[in-house]
Motif scaffolding. Structure first.
Motif, PDB file in Angstrom:
ATOM      1  N   VAL A 135       0.867  -1.182   0.000  1.00 48.67           N
ATOM      2  CA  VAL A 135       0.000   0.000   0.000  1.00 48.67           C
ATOM      3  C   VAL A 135       0.899   1.224   0.000  1.00 48.67           C
ATOM      4  CG1 VAL A 135      -1.815   1.282   1.196  1.00 48.67           C
ATOM      5  CG2 VAL A 135      -1.824  -1.220   1.244  1.00 48.67           C
ATOM      6  N   GLU A 136       0.687   2.115  -0.946  1.00 50.71           N
ATOM      7  CA  GLU A 136       1.496   3.319  -1.059  1.00 50.71           C
ATOM      8  C   GLU A 136       0.572   4.516  -1.212  1.00 50.71           C
ATOM      9  OE1 GLU A 136       3.490   2.084  -4.543  1.00 50.71           O
ATOM     10  OE2 GLU A 136       5.206   1.239  -3.482  1.00 50.71           O
ATOM     11  N   SER A 137       0.967   5.636  -0.638  1.00 53.52           N
ATOM     12  CA  SER A 137       0.173   6.845  -0.773  1.00 53.52           C
ATOM     13  C   SER A 137       1.079   8.024  -1.103  1.00 53.52           C
ATOM     14  CB  SER A 137      -0.616   7.136   0.512  1.00 53.52           C
ATOM     15  OG  SER A 137       0.244   7.566   1.557  1.00 53.52           O
ATOM     16  N   GLN A 138       0.506   8.967  -1.797  1.00 52.05           N
ATOM     17  CA  GLN A 138       1.167  10.242  -2.076  1.00 52.05           C
ATOM     18  C   GLN A 138       0.259  11.360  -1.573  1.00 52.05           C
ATOM     19  OE1 GLN A 138       4.172  10.698  -3.192  1.00 52.05           O
ATOM     20  NE2 GLN A 138       4.584   8.524  -3.549  1.00 52.05           N
ATOM     21  N   PRO A 139       0.652  12.108  -0.535  1.00 49.23           N
ATOM     22  CA  PRO A 139       1.900  12.018   0.232  1.00 49.23           C
ATOM     23  C   PRO A 139       2.024  10.696   1.000  1.00 49.23           C
ATOM     24  CG  PRO A 139       0.715  14.076   0.654  1.00 49.23           C
ATOM     25  CD  PRO A 139      -0.223  13.190  -0.060  1.00 49.23           C
ATOM     26  N   ALA A 140       3.269  10.326   1.297  1.00 52.81           N
ATOM     27  CA  ALA A 140       3.539   9.064   1.982  1.00 52.81           C
ATOM     28  C   ALA A 140       3.194   9.172   3.470  1.00 52.81           C
ATOM     29  CB  ALA A 140       5.007   8.686   1.821  1.00 52.81           C
ATOM     30  N   PRO A 176      -3.799  11.495   4.385  1.00 59.24           N
ATOM     31  CA  PRO A 176      -3.674  12.920   4.064  1.00 59.24           C
ATOM     32  C   PRO A 176      -4.840  13.394   3.200  1.00 59.24           C
ATOM     33  CG  PRO A 176      -1.619  11.727   3.619  1.00 59.24           C
ATOM     34  CD  PRO A 176      -2.671  10.698   3.863  1.00 59.24           C
ATOM     35  N   VAL A 177      -5.109  14.675   3.245  1.00 56.00           N
ATOM     36  CA  VAL A 177      -6.116  15.297   2.383  1.00 56.00           C
ATOM     37  C   VAL A 177      -5.643  15.232   0.934  1.00 56.00           C
ATOM     38  CG1 VAL A 177      -7.222  17.484   1.814  1.00 56.00           C
ATOM     39  CG2 VAL A 177      -6.993  16.778   4.207  1.00 56.00           C
ATOM     40  N   ASN A 178      -6.562  14.916   0.027  1.00 55.07           N
ATOM     41  CA  ASN A 178      -6.278  14.878  -1.419  1.00 55.07           C
ATOM     42  C   ASN A 178      -5.098  13.965  -1.746  1.00 55.07           C
ATOM     43  OD1 ASN A 178      -8.362  16.746  -1.932  1.00 55.07           O
ATOM     44  ND2 ASN A 178      -6.988  18.459  -1.461  1.00 55.07           N
ATOM     45  N   ALA A 179      -5.073  12.808  -1.104  1.00 52.31           N
ATOM     46  CA  ALA A 179      -4.009  11.826  -1.340  1.00 52.31           C
ATOM     47  C   ALA A 179      -4.415  10.855  -2.449  1.00 52.31           C
ATOM     48  CB  ALA A 179      -3.710  11.055  -0.063  1.00 52.31           C
ATOM     49  N   THR A 180      -3.419  10.223  -3.054  1.00 49.71           N
ATOM     50  CA  THR A 180      -3.631   9.121  -3.991  1.00 49.71           C
ATOM     51  C   THR A 180      -3.075   7.860  -3.347  1.00 49.71           C
ATOM     52  OG1 THR A 180      -3.471  10.571  -5.930  1.00 49.71           O
ATOM     53  CG2 THR A 180      -3.119   8.209  -6.281  1.00 49.71           C
ATOM     54  N   PRO A 232      -4.970  -4.674  -8.920  1.00 50.14           N
ATOM     55  CA  PRO A 232      -4.623  -3.590  -7.994  1.00 50.14           C
ATOM     56  C   PRO A 232      -5.820  -2.674  -7.744  1.00 50.14           C
ATOM     57  CG  PRO A 232      -3.829  -3.075 -10.179  1.00 50.14           C
ATOM     58  CD  PRO A 232      -4.419  -4.451 -10.268  1.00 50.14           C
ATOM     59  N   LEU A 233      -5.645  -1.759  -6.796  1.00 47.90           N
ATOM     60  CA  LEU A 233      -6.704  -0.814  -6.423  1.00 47.90           C
ATOM     61  C   LEU A 233      -6.105   0.583  -6.327  1.00 47.90           C
ATOM     62  CD1 LEU A 233      -9.593  -0.176  -5.257  1.00 47.90           C
ATOM     63  CD2 LEU A 233      -8.600  -0.615  -2.997  1.00 47.90           C
ATOM     64  N   LYS A 234      -6.871   1.572  -6.779  1.00 48.58           N
ATOM     65  CA  LYS A 234      -6.441   2.963  -6.651  1.00 48.58           C
ATOM     66  C   LYS A 234      -7.576   3.786  -6.072  1.00 48.58           C
ATOM     67  CE  LYS A 234      -4.622   6.920  -9.260  1.00 48.58           C
ATOM     68  NZ  LYS A 234      -4.179   7.407 -10.600  1.00 48.58           N
ATOM     69  N   LEU A 235      -7.274   4.540  -5.005  1.00 49.63           N
ATOM     70  CA  LEU A 235      -8.242   5.421  -4.369  1.00 49.63           C
ATOM     71  C   LEU A 235      -7.666   6.827  -4.278  1.00 49.63           C
ATOM     72  CD1 LEU A 235      -9.257   3.300  -1.221  1.00 49.63           C
ATOM     73  CD2 LEU A 235     -10.323   3.259  -3.480  1.00 49.63           C
ATOM     74  N   THR A 236      -8.550   7.794  -4.115  1.00 51.64           N
ATOM     75  CA  THR A 236      -8.134   9.152  -3.776  1.00 51.64           C
ATOM     76  C   THR A 236      -8.948   9.611  -2.569  1.00 51.64           C
ATOM     77  OG1 THR A 236      -9.724  10.116  -5.324  1.00 51.64           O
ATOM     78  CG2 THR A 236      -7.479   9.751  -6.127  1.00 51.64           C
ATOM     79  N   THR A 237      -8.434  10.583  -1.855  1.00 50.80           N
ATOM     80  CA  THR A 237      -9.164  11.144  -0.725  1.00 50.80           C
ATOM     81  C   THR A 237      -9.531  12.594  -1.023  1.00 50.80           C
ATOM     82  OG1 THR A 237      -7.158  11.899   0.406  1.00 50.80           O
ATOM     83  CG2 THR A 237      -7.939   9.666   0.908  1.00 50.80           C
TER      84      THR A 237
END
Length: 421
Positions: free
Chosen positions: A182-187, A209-213, A236-241
């Motif tokens: 699981v990886e996010s940007q920002p980390a 984080p807000v507006n993360a991928t 795989p799965l991709k989400l945004t916040t």
């Protein structure tokens, strides 16, 4: 999550023998090896499983490279990678006579091993060899289904991993965790937590984080997990916040305060559960939204025809538990909003306020109830109560960071009980 080598368990030995060719020993004084000298090819004789070197190796067995005894040389380094360039962890003995993998090889994979050697007088040697692994007979595949569906969510949304096979052994659980990235940007720092033998949740230490991928994927394809159990392909799965939306309901003051990114954006008079039906305390994650729900007392065990029974059309219903706790419009109790708790467990408000709340929040946003006489929100049995565990408790449910002990949810989560008011 980092791309560290996959951890696996060493079983028995598949021999990849590097035979060192004997050379002359230096006779006193110092030995000089100028750069122009041709390197000593101490790894010229390589056998991969069979003399022909064409047979596929058994991935159930670790790879072993040894130096021929009595040849007067040693192995100085071995680097093995798969076709994707990922390193295979291994260990070299102190005397340089043996190197072996400390993790199982993948099934049906192509590998490259780079072997460096040194003769007794310091002459170097190097050999690059390639080999393939076979696919074991009676192989079972472990597939992973990630959830929720792709889309945009609130910062409290956990990542769900459902396994096609139950995993009970702690070492196997650790292998699975390391293969679920699981990886996010920002980390952010995060960890998996085992609910039971087939379901894991992943959340960060704090909210996303807000507006993360956020991306979740499995690297278990071809990797041995357990006895005749190997990882299979998984989508795989991709989400945004979006923004950080947190609604805090104070059952004693009868008000809900809604915050966006730490700033108050609304204060709403509400009613929560009355005595005997008190609303659960704790942090809940929004599960979904339903414009219209028919709520009946029989769905929560209230007998029809009794003083507590009800059958009501409910609008702007935002669900926070599987058993039927909602934030919704309750025009029938308007006189109690901001003054008294009269519901059967839900948080009720005016139709206008419920419509505003319905339009403001999304799945993954957070609803926190404080100062209620109700029980604490179960971390896993009735929705996503993951945030009711502190970080230390959360890590304890990981086979990598803690015991990885299963937390089997009660039947309520499986039954998805009908709603109450």
């Amino acid at each position: 999550m980092s791309h560290s080598p996959r951890t696996r368990t060493v079983l028995s030995c598949t021999m990849l023998v590097v035979t060192l060719v004997a050379g002359a020993t230096a006779c006193g004084g110092t030995t000089d090896h100028p750069l122009s000298a041709a390197p000593y090819d101490a790894a010229s004789q390589v056998v991969l499983g069979t003399a022909s070197g064409r047979a596929k190796l058994d991935p159930d067995r670790p790879l072993e490279i040894t130096a021929k005894q009595g040849a007067g040389g040693r192995i100085t380094d071995v680097t093995a990678t798969d076709a994707a360039g990922r390193y295979v962890a291994g260990k070299l003995s102190a005397d340089g006579t043996r190197w072996h993998t400390t993790v199982p090889l993948a099934a049906g994979a192509h590998y490259t091993a780079r072997v460096s050697t040194e003769k007794a007088d310091g002459s170097p040697g190097r050999k690059v060899v390639t080999f393939d692994t076979g696919v074991p007979a009676k192989k079972r595949e472990l597939k992973v289904t990630f959830g929720p569906d792709e889309g945009k969510y609130g910062v409290g949304q956990p990542i769900i991993a459902e396994l096609s096979e139950p995993i009970e052994d702690k070492k196997a659980r650790a292998a699975v965790e390391r293969g679920l990235r699981v990886e996010s940007q920002p980390a952010v720092e995060g960890a998996w937590h085992w609910l039971n033998d087939e379901v894991l949740h992943y959340r960060p230490k704090e909210y996303w984080p807000v507006n993360a991928t956020i991306t979740a994927r499995s690297t278990l394809d071809g990797i041995k997990v357990g006895e005749r159990l190997w990882g299979g392909e998984s989508a795989p799965l991709k989400l945004t916040t979006g923004d950080r939306i947190v609604a805090v309901t104070d059952a004693s003051s009868h008000y809900m305060t809604v915050y966006r990114n730490g700033e108050e954006i609304n204060s709403i008079p509400v009613t929560t559960g009355k005595p005997g039906f008190s609303t659960r305390n704790g942090i809940k994650v929004v599960l979904g939204k339903e414009y219209f729900v028919r709520m009946r007392g029989t769905s929560i065990g209230i007998a029809a025809g009794t003083s507590e029974s009800y059958d009501l059309p409910v609008y702007y219903a935002t669900r926070v538990t599987w058993s039927g706790e909602y934030v919704h419009a309750a025009p029938w109790s308007l006189g109690s909003h901001g003054a008294a708790n009269v519901s059967h467990g839900c948080t009720g408000m005016s139709t206008g306020n419920a419509a505003w709340f319905y339009e403001t929040v999304r799945p993954g946003d957070l609803v926190k109830v404080i100062n209620s006489y109700g029980e604490e929100m179960d971390p896993f049995g009735n929705g996503y109560g993951d945030w009711n565990l502190d970080w230390k408790e959360w890590q304890e449910g990981s086979a990598v960071h803690g015991t990885g002990a299963p937390r089997t949810p009660p039947a309520a989560q499986q039954a998805r009980l009908r709603p109450g008011t």
